[in-house]
Design a protein around this motif. Sequence first.
Motif, PDB file in Angstrom:
ATOM      1  N   ALA A 284      32.854   1.904  -0.175  1.00  0.00           N
ATOM      2  CA  ALA A 284      31.711   2.683  -0.646  1.00  0.00           C
ATOM      3  C   ALA A 284      30.374   2.032  -0.282  1.00  0.00           C
ATOM      4  CB  ALA A 284      31.807   2.874  -2.159  1.00  0.00           C
ATOM      5  N   ASP A 285      30.332   0.711  -0.273  1.00  0.00           N
ATOM      6  CA  ASP A 285      29.073   0.012   0.002  1.00  0.00           C
ATOM      7  C   ASP A 285      28.946  -0.424   1.461  1.00  0.00           C
ATOM      8  OD1 ASP A 285      31.050  -1.918   0.004  1.00  0.00           O
ATOM      9  OD2 ASP A 285      29.954  -3.339  -1.276  1.00  0.00           O
ATOM     10  N   TYR A 286      29.861   0.034   2.311  1.00  0.00           N
ATOM     11  CA  TYR A 286      29.891  -0.473   3.683  1.00  0.00           C
ATOM     12  C   TYR A 286      28.657  -0.081   4.479  1.00  0.00           C
ATOM     13  CZ  TYR A 286      31.291  -1.219   8.522  1.00  0.00           C
ATOM     14  OH  TYR A 286      31.321  -1.627   9.837  1.00  0.00           O
ATOM     15  N   GLU A 287      28.216   1.161   4.368  1.00  0.00           N
ATOM     16  CA  GLU A 287      27.090   1.611   5.189  1.00  0.00           C
ATOM     17  C   GLU A 287      25.845   0.784   4.901  1.00  0.00           C
ATOM     18  OE1 GLU A 287      24.760   5.670   6.620  1.00  0.00           O
ATOM     19  OE2 GLU A 287      26.305   5.792   5.063  1.00  0.00           O
ATOM     20  N   GLU A 288      25.580   0.489   3.624  1.00  0.00           N
ATOM     21  CA  GLU A 288      24.409  -0.315   3.283  1.00  0.00           C
ATOM     22  C   GLU A 288      24.556  -1.741   3.794  1.00  0.00           C
ATOM     23  OE1 GLU A 288      20.779  -1.657   1.884  1.00  0.00           O
ATOM     24  OE2 GLU A 288      21.521   0.367   2.286  1.00  0.00           O
ATOM     25  N   LYS A 289      25.760  -2.326   3.652  1.00  0.00           N
ATOM     26  CA  LYS A 289      25.979  -3.680   4.165  1.00  0.00           C
ATOM     27  C   LYS A 289      25.853  -3.730   5.688  1.00  0.00           C
ATOM     28  CE  LYS A 289      28.867  -5.592   0.477  1.00  0.00           C
ATOM     29  NZ  LYS A 289      30.203  -6.133   0.109  1.00  0.00           N
ATOM     30  N   LEU A 290      26.340  -2.683   6.349  1.00  0.00           N
ATOM     31  CA  LEU A 290      26.216  -2.610   7.805  1.00  0.00           C
ATOM     32  C   LEU A 290      24.744  -2.557   8.203  1.00  0.00           C
ATOM     33  CD1 LEU A 290      27.531  -2.205  10.623  1.00  0.00           C
ATOM     34  CD2 LEU A 290      27.491   0.266  10.150  1.00  0.00           C
ATOM     35  N   HIS A 291      23.977  -1.766   7.482  1.00  0.00           N
ATOM     36  CA  HIS A 291      22.544  -1.642   7.775  1.00  0.00           C
ATOM     37  C   HIS A 291      21.835  -2.985   7.582  1.00  0.00           C
ATOM     38  CE1 HIS A 291      18.729   0.330   8.293  1.00  0.00           C
ATOM     39  NE2 HIS A 291      18.311  -0.035   7.093  1.00  0.00           N
ATOM     40  N   THR A 310       5.788 -18.677   9.543  1.00  0.00           N
ATOM     41  CA  THR A 310       7.025 -17.929   9.739  1.00  0.00           C
ATOM     42  C   THR A 310       6.688 -16.471  10.029  1.00  0.00           C
ATOM     43  OG1 THR A 310       7.242 -17.528   7.357  1.00  0.00           O
ATOM     44  CG2 THR A 310       8.383 -19.459   8.275  1.00  0.00           C
ATOM     45  N   ARG A 311       7.625 -15.798  10.704  1.00  0.00           N
ATOM     46  CA  ARG A 311       7.450 -14.382  11.043  1.00  0.00           C
ATOM     47  C   ARG A 311       8.832 -13.794  11.299  1.00  0.00           C
ATOM     48  NH1 ARG A 311       8.779 -13.841  16.263  1.00  0.00           N
ATOM     49  NH2 ARG A 311       8.388 -15.541  17.744  1.00  0.00           N
ATOM     50  N   PRO A 312       8.960 -12.472  11.325  1.00  0.00           N
ATOM     51  CA  PRO A 312      10.239 -11.867  11.716  1.00  0.00           C
ATOM     52  C   PRO A 312      10.500 -12.078  13.205  1.00  0.00           C
ATOM     53  CG  PRO A 312       8.808 -10.283  10.599  1.00  0.00           C
ATOM     54  CD  PRO A 312       7.967 -11.470  10.931  1.00  0.00           C
ATOM     55  N   LEU A 313      11.770 -12.086  13.574  1.00  0.00           N
ATOM     56  CA  LEU A 313      12.133 -12.227  14.982  1.00  0.00           C
ATOM     57  C   LEU A 313      11.495 -11.130  15.829  1.00  0.00           C
ATOM     58  CD1 LEU A 313      13.818 -13.718  17.110  1.00  0.00           C
ATOM     59  CD2 LEU A 313      15.812 -12.379  16.390  1.00  0.00           C
ATOM     60  N   ARG A 314      11.416  -9.928  15.280  1.00  0.00           N
ATOM     61  CA  ARG A 314      10.674  -8.811  15.880  1.00  0.00           C
ATOM     62  C   ARG A 314       9.728  -8.263  14.813  1.00  0.00           C
ATOM     63  NH1 ARG A 314      15.884  -8.484  17.394  1.00  0.00           N
ATOM     64  NH2 ARG A 314      16.422  -8.054  19.571  1.00  0.00           N
ATOM     65  N   PRO A 315       8.674  -7.581  15.203  1.00  0.00           N
ATOM     66  CA  PRO A 315       7.799  -6.953  14.205  1.00  0.00           C
ATOM     67  C   PRO A 315       8.579  -5.966  13.340  1.00  0.00           C
ATOM     68  CG  PRO A 315       6.738  -6.986  16.356  1.00  0.00           C
ATOM     69  CD  PRO A 315       8.157  -7.423  16.582  1.00  0.00           C
ATOM     70  N   LEU A 316       8.344  -6.009  12.035  1.00  0.00           N
ATOM     71  CA  LEU A 316       9.068  -5.143  11.110  1.00  0.00           C
ATOM     72  C   LEU A 316       8.528  -3.711  11.181  1.00  0.00           C
ATOM     73  CD1 LEU A 316       9.280  -7.374   7.919  1.00  0.00           C
ATOM     74  CD2 LEU A 316      11.229  -6.496   9.221  1.00  0.00           C
ATOM     75  N   PRO A 317       9.393  -2.722  11.372  1.00  0.00           N
ATOM     76  CA  PRO A 317       8.951  -1.330  11.306  1.00  0.00           C
ATOM     77  C   PRO A 317       8.484  -0.983   9.890  1.00  0.00           C
ATOM     78  CG  PRO A 317      11.123  -1.511  12.340  1.00  0.00           C
ATOM     79  CD  PRO A 317      10.816  -2.836  11.727  1.00  0.00           C
ATOM     80  N   GLU A 318       7.585  -0.032   9.797  1.00  0.00           N
ATOM     81  CA  GLU A 318       7.041   0.355   8.492  1.00  0.00           C
ATOM     82  C   GLU A 318       8.134   0.822   7.546  1.00  0.00           C
ATOM     83  OE1 GLU A 318       4.336   0.424   5.655  1.00  0.00           O
ATOM     84  OE2 GLU A 318       3.930  -0.224   7.712  1.00  0.00           O
ATOM     85  N   ALA A 319       9.136   1.529   8.052  1.00  0.00           N
ATOM     86  CA  ALA A 319      10.221   2.027   7.201  1.00  0.00           C
ATOM     87  C   ALA A 319      10.998   0.882   6.571  1.00  0.00           C
ATOM     88  CB  ALA A 319      11.148   2.929   8.017  1.00  0.00           C
ATOM     89  N   VAL A 320      11.194  -0.203   7.317  1.00  0.00           N
ATOM     90  CA  VAL A 320      11.910  -1.369   6.773  1.00  0.00           C
ATOM     91  C   VAL A 320      11.066  -2.046   5.708  1.00  0.00           C
ATOM     92  CG1 VAL A 320      12.894  -3.614   7.334  1.00  0.00           C
ATOM     93  CG2 VAL A 320      13.238  -1.682   8.888  1.00  0.00           C
ATOM     94  N   VAL A 321       9.761  -2.167   5.969  1.00  0.00           N
ATOM     95  CA  VAL A 321       8.860  -2.793   4.999  1.00  0.00           C
ATOM     96  C   VAL A 321       8.855  -1.985   3.705  1.00  0.00           C
ATOM     97  CG1 VAL A 321       6.467  -3.417   4.500  1.00  0.00           C
ATOM     98  CG2 VAL A 321       7.416  -3.826   6.782  1.00  0.00           C
ATOM     99  N   ARG A 323      11.173  -0.118   2.496  1.00  0.00           N
ATOM    100  CA  ARG A 323      12.456  -0.156   1.792  1.00  0.00           C
ATOM    101  C   ARG A 323      12.784  -1.535   1.236  1.00  0.00           C
ATOM    102  NH1 ARG A 323      18.167   2.273   4.151  1.00  0.00           N
ATOM    103  NH2 ARG A 323      19.450   1.791   2.320  1.00  0.00           N
ATOM    104  N   TYR A 324      12.490  -2.590   2.017  1.00  0.00           N
ATOM    105  CA  TYR A 324      12.933  -3.932   1.633  1.00  0.00           C
ATOM    106  C   TYR A 324      11.783  -4.903   1.364  1.00  0.00           C
ATOM    107  CZ  TYR A 324      17.457  -2.321   3.357  1.00  0.00           C
ATOM    108  OH  TYR A 324      18.616  -1.620   3.556  1.00  0.00           O
ATOM    109  N   GLY A 325      10.560  -4.543   1.691  1.00  0.00           N
ATOM    110  CA  GLY A 325       9.443  -5.463   1.545  1.00  0.00           C
ATOM    111  C   GLY A 325       9.177  -6.194   2.852  1.00  0.00           C
TER     112      GLY A 325
END
Length: 327
Positions: A284-291, A310-321, A323-325
Amino acid sequence: TKATAMGIEGLHDATRHLRTPVRICDSYANKRLGVDVSGWLHWAKYKVLKGTGRVPTDADIIEACCSRVKLLLEHRATPVLVFDGAAVPAKAETDARRRAQREEARQAADDLRAAGDLAAMNKKLTEALPVTHELALQLREEVQSRWGASVDCLVAPYEADAQLAALARSGEVDAVVTRDGDFLAYLLPPAVVLFDLTAEGEVDEQRVGDLLDATLGASPPVDLSSWSYDKWQLACCIAGCDYVESVDGVGLMTALRLVDEHDGDVAAILQAIEDDPGLGAVPADYEEKLHQAYLTFRYQTVYDRGTRTTRPLRPLPEAVVERYGAA
């Protein structure tokens, strides 16, 4: 198929035909070579056991790793040793599983001692040895004591693999020395990976850009020539990696075929797994863990030597920010 003790099962062998044997002194003299120190520490445990038949001490492991540093220097390369930093939250389940495996090895060693099988006991005791931050610190101090500024040392914020990927992308290292095929899941062209360093200074050179011109496997093979690197990273996650276990029955080639057939559409891939009676049920939680695993490969925090931040390996997309900060 699950992620193995050291990551994605089958990835190292599936890409072996893309490698070319080269000598460090011929191809990488006066070049900077990034090194995954954790891989060397794990290698050293078994190198000592094989050579001596006994359980390695910390001093044994450090000396074996120093011999690798000396080898690169003798071949006129500059080692850039990258050490793991803090634990990655996405790797918590894998770390717990490995701790349990080490405890099982310790218990098996007790049984073998009672049975008088000392060789098998020593093998299990070696399996039970953890590679700790303290051991890595001892190695770093010893390297700096012996070679000073001739060897560059860097502690990653989190995983050394991600930090090495950042150094390769920025051109701060000319190639990366590793024993771990999982590293291919981090990199983007034109990075170069050097596998299986020998005592003679020979390595198998793999150019990451060749992956997306390659055909992997058989019956049927998967042609990656039309793939994006995003799809490659997704397939590595679905195959089972340190950040997410695969669904039962899904190995590397199955993952590659699923991503190829469904053009990287995760919902379609998961439905295909559910519809295949030969594969396990999707948790049930696989899709979120995969993401989260996919995001960890793409956006893990690294240290930027230019800005000293420090920085992300790539620039963070707005959608990721959103959802996750941002951190």
